[in-house]
Design an enzyme around this catalytic site. Structure first.
Site, PDB file in Angstrom:
ATOM      1  N   SER A   1       0.868  -1.192   0.000  1.00 23.62           N
ATOM      2  CA  SER A   1       0.000   0.000   0.000  1.00 23.62           C
ATOM      3  C   SER A   1       0.896   1.229   0.000  1.00 23.62           C
ATOM      4  O   SER A   1       2.022   1.189   0.518  1.00 23.62           O
ATOM      5  CB  SER A   1      -0.846  -0.008   1.286  1.00 23.62           C
ATOM      6  OG  SER A   1      -1.380   1.274   1.556  1.00 23.62           O
TER       7      SER A   1
ATOM      8  N   TYR B   1      -2.099  -0.770  10.275  1.00 20.77           N
ATOM      9  CA  TYR B   1      -2.266  -1.141   8.863  1.00 20.77           C
ATOM     10  C   TYR B   1      -1.016  -0.763   8.064  1.00 20.77           C
ATOM     11  O   TYR B   1      -0.452  -1.583   7.330  1.00 20.77           O
ATOM     12  CB  TYR B   1      -3.509  -0.431   8.298  1.00 20.77           C
ATOM     13  CG  TYR B   1      -3.722  -0.673   6.827  1.00 20.77           C
ATOM     14  CD1 TYR B   1      -4.327  -1.837   6.380  1.00 20.77           C
ATOM     15  CD2 TYR B   1      -3.294   0.261   5.876  1.00 20.77           C
ATOM     16  CE1 TYR B   1      -4.511  -2.080   5.020  1.00 20.77           C
ATOM     17  CE2 TYR B   1      -3.475   0.041   4.523  1.00 20.77           C
ATOM     18  CZ  TYR B   1      -4.082  -1.127   4.102  1.00 20.77           C
ATOM     19  OH  TYR B   1      -4.256  -1.360   2.762  1.00 20.77           O
TER      20      TYR B   1
HETATM   21  N1  LIG Z   1      -8.459  -0.314  -1.969  1.00 15.72           N
HETATM   22  C1  LIG Z   1      -7.392   0.441  -1.712  1.00 15.72           C
HETATM   23  O1  LIG Z   1      -7.424   1.676  -1.859  1.00 15.72           O
HETATM   24  C2  LIG Z   1      -6.118  -0.217  -1.276  1.00 15.72           C
HETATM   25  C3  LIG Z   1      -4.969   0.573  -1.162  1.00 15.72           C
HETATM   26  C4  LIG Z   1      -3.784  -0.019  -0.786  1.00 15.72           C
HETATM   27  C5  LIG Z   1      -3.734  -1.382  -0.543  1.00 15.72           C
HETATM   28  N2  LIG Z   1      -4.864  -2.138  -0.654  1.00 15.72           N
HETATM   29  C6  LIG Z   1      -4.757  -3.575  -0.371  1.00 15.72           C
HETATM   30  O2  LIG Z   1      -5.408  -4.302  -1.395  1.00 15.72           O
HETATM   31  C7  LIG Z   1      -5.804  -5.574  -0.878  1.00 15.72           C
HETATM   32  C8  LIG Z   1      -7.254  -5.836  -1.264  1.00 15.72           C
HETATM   33  O3  LIG Z   1      -8.083  -4.933  -0.556  1.00 15.72           O
HETATM   34  P1  LIG Z   1      -9.399  -4.259  -1.164  1.00 15.72           P
HETATM   35  O4  LIG Z   1      -9.177  -2.805  -1.161  1.00 15.72           O
HETATM   36  O5  LIG Z   1      -9.801  -4.930  -2.415  1.00 15.72           O
HETATM   37  O6  LIG Z   1     -10.439  -4.537   0.029  1.00 15.72           O
HETATM   38  P2  LIG Z   1     -11.718  -5.465   0.144  1.00 15.72           P
HETATM   39  O7  LIG Z   1     -12.670  -5.195  -0.952  1.00 15.72           O
HETATM   40  O8  LIG Z   1     -12.170  -5.292   1.553  1.00 15.72           O
HETATM   41  O9  LIG Z   1     -11.116  -6.946  -0.058  1.00 15.72           O
HETATM   42  C9  LIG Z   1     -10.391  -7.596   0.924  1.00 15.72           C
HETATM   43  C10 LIG Z   1     -10.310  -9.071   0.571  1.00 15.72           C
HETATM   44  O10 LIG Z   1      -9.480  -9.716   1.545  1.00 15.72           O
HETATM   45  C11 LIG Z   1     -10.142 -10.871   1.993  1.00 15.72           C
HETATM   46  N3  LIG Z   1      -9.789 -11.171   3.370  1.00 15.72           N
HETATM   47  C12 LIG Z   1      -9.829 -10.352   4.469  1.00 15.72           C
HETATM   48  N4  LIG Z   1      -9.479 -11.046   5.571  1.00 15.72           N
HETATM   49  C13 LIG Z   1      -9.206 -12.319   5.170  1.00 15.72           C
HETATM   50  C14 LIG Z   1      -8.808 -13.501   5.832  1.00 15.72           C
HETATM   51  N5  LIG Z   1      -8.607 -13.541   7.166  1.00 15.72           N
HETATM   52  N6  LIG Z   1      -8.634 -14.631   5.108  1.00 15.72           N
HETATM   53  C15 LIG Z   1      -8.831 -14.612   3.769  1.00 15.72           C
HETATM   54  N7  LIG Z   1      -9.213 -13.540   3.064  1.00 15.72           N
HETATM   55  C16 LIG Z   1      -9.403 -12.397   3.773  1.00 15.72           C
HETATM   56  C17 LIG Z   1     -11.625 -10.595   1.834  1.00 15.72           C
HETATM   57  O11 LIG Z   1     -12.322 -11.831   1.605  1.00 15.72           O
HETATM   58  P3  LIG Z   1     -13.284 -12.579   2.645  1.00 15.72           P
HETATM   59  O12 LIG Z   1     -13.816 -11.556   3.595  1.00 15.72           O
HETATM   60  O13 LIG Z   1     -14.341 -13.197   1.773  1.00 15.72           O
HETATM   61  O14 LIG Z   1     -12.388 -13.619   3.273  1.00 15.72           O
HETATM   62  C18 LIG Z   1     -11.651  -9.758   0.575  1.00 15.72           C
HETATM   63  O15 LIG Z   1     -11.755 -10.568  -0.572  1.00 15.72           O
HETATM   64  C19 LIG Z   1      -5.572  -5.522   0.634  1.00 15.72           C
HETATM   65  O16 LIG Z   1      -4.362  -6.169   0.956  1.00 15.72           O
HETATM   66  C20 LIG Z   1      -5.454  -4.031   0.904  1.00 15.72           C
HETATM   67  O17 LIG Z   1      -4.709  -3.759   2.069  1.00 15.72           O
HETATM   68  C21 LIG Z   1      -6.057  -1.590  -1.001  1.00 15.72           C
END
Ligand SMILES: NC(=O)c1ccc[n+]([C@@H]2O[C@H](COP(=O)([O-])OP(=O)(O)OC[C@H]3O[C@@H](n4cnc5c(N)ncnc54)[C@H](OP(=O)(O)O)[C@@H]3O)[C@@H](O)[C@H]2O)c1
Length: 251
Positions: free
Chosen positions: A139, A153
Site C-alpha cells: 500500500s 495497517y
Molecule cells: N483499496 C485500496 O485503496 C487499497 C490501497 C492499498 C492497498 N490495498 C490492499 O489491497 C488488498 C485488497 O483490498 P481491497 O481494497 O480490495 O479490500 P476489500 O474489498 O475489503 O477486499 C479484501 C479481501 O481480503 C479478503 N480477506 C480479508 N481477511 C481475510 C482472511 N482472514 N482470510 C482470507 N481472506 C481475507 C476478503 O475476503 P473474505 O472476507 O471473503 O475472506 C476480501 O476478498 C488488501 O491487501 C489491501 O490492504 C487496497
C-alpha cells in the site's frame, strides 16, 4: 497459459484482478472466506471467458495450516501455479494505546502473518517448480508511519514490502531459480475496504481503472510499482523524504 492464484478474491481489487487476468488469458485459483462470492465470480468469469479454468477454495489466511494445504491442493488441481497474488487484507485499526489491541492485532495477523504464510506456501511451490511469480499487494501507506486508525495497517504494509524485497534479494543469489517478485503499492482504489470513505477522497480511482494499472505492472514483472502512477509515483517519493508533520497532512 498462465495460472494465477489470488487470495482475497471475493471483493474489491482481488475480484477485479480475477476478471481482468481471466480476460488476459489466465487460468485462476480464487481464495477467500466468502465462497458464495467466489462462486458468483467464477460463474461471471466463465460466462465471459468459457475457455478459462477457474478453481475456488475457502481460505482464512490467518489459518496457517490451511494456507499451505489450500495452495498445494489448488496447484495439484490446476497442474501447477505460475503466479500467486498475496492480496487478502484487512483495514481495521485504532490509534495505539486506545484500547483496541484486538482490532490492531487482527489487522497485523491478517496482513502480515497471513502474508508471510502465503509467501512461504507460494515459494515452496515455486522452488519445487524452479520458477514462478510472487506478487505482494502492499500500500502507499507503507511509505511512512501513519497516524490514527492507519498506524498498524501501514506498519503491516511496510512489513510485507520488506518481506517481498527480502525474498527478491534471496532469489538474486539463486540464478538456477526463475522466480520474480513484484511489490504493488496501490494508492486509493475503490473497494469494500474504503466504501464508507467519502467519494471525493483525493486521488480515489474506480476499481476497474486502478486494477488495470496493477495488471500492467504484474504482466511486466516489475520489481515494484506505485499504482496509479499519477499521482502516487512522485507523491510516494515526496512521502519518503518530507518531514513527518507534512506527510501527516497529505494522508
Ligand atoms: N483499496 C485500496 O485503496 C487499497 C490501497 C492499498 C492497498 N490495498 C490492499 O489491497 C488488498 C485488497 O483490498 P481491497 O481494497 O480490495 O479490500 P476489500 O474489498 O475489503 O477486499 C479484501 C479481501 O481480503 C479478503 N480477506 C480479508 N481477511 C481475510 C482472511 N482472514 N482470510 C482470507 N481472506 C481475507 C476478503 O475476503 P473474505 O472476507 O471473503 O475472506 C476480501 O476478498 C488488501 O491487501 C489491501 O490492504 C487496497
Amino acid at each position: 497459459m498462465t495460472t494465477t492464484l489470488i487470495t482475497g478474491a471475493s471483493s474489491g481489487i482481488g475480484a477485479e484482478l480475477a476478471r481482468q487476468l481471466a480476460a488476459a488469458g489466465n487460468d485462476l485459483a480464487l481464495c477467500a472466506r466468502r465462497t458464495e462470492r467466489l462462486e458468483e465470480l467464477r460463474a461471471e468469469i466463465l460466462a465471459a471467458q468459457p475457455d478459462r479454468r477457474v478453481a475456488i477454495a475457502a481460505l482464512d489466511v490467518t489459518d496457517d495450516d490451511a494456507v499451505f494445504r489450500v495452495f498445494r491442493s489448488l496447484a495439484d488441481e490446476l497442474g501447477g501455479l505460475d503466479r500467486v497474488v498475496v492480496n487478502a487484507g484487512l483495514g481495521k485499526g485504532a490509534p495505539i494505546g486506545t484500547g483496541r489491541y484486538d482490532a490492531n492485532r487482527e489487522t497485523a495477523m491478517t496482513n502480515f502473518v497471513g502474508a508471510l504464510a502465503q509467501c512461504e506456501a507460494a515459494m515452496e511451490l515455486f522452488r519445487e517448480a524452479k520458477r514462478g511469480h510472487l506478487v505482494v499487494i502492499s500500500s502507499m501507506s507503507a511509505m511512512r508511519g501513519m497516524p490514527k486508525t492507519m498506524t498498524t495497517y501501514a506498519a503491516t504494509k511496510a512489513g510485507v514490502a520488506a518481506l517481498a524485497e527480502g525474498i527478491r534479494s534471496e532469489m538474486l543469489g539463486k540464478p538456477d531459480l526463475d522466480i520474480t517478485v513484484t511489490t504493488i503499492y496501490p494508492g486509493y482504489i475503490r473497494s469494500e475496504m474504503n466504501e464508507k470513505v467519502a467519494q471525493q477522497t483525493r486521488f480515489m480511482v474506480g476499481t476497474e481503472e486502478g486494477v488495470r494499472g496493477i495488471v500492467e505492472a504484474i504482466e511486466k514483472g516489475v520489481d515494484s510499482a506505485r499504482v496509479p502512477a499519477w499521482p502516487w509515483k512522485p507523491l510516494g517519493t515526496a512521502m519518503r523524504h518530507l518531514p513527518l508533520g507534512v506527510v501527516r497532512k497529505l494522508t
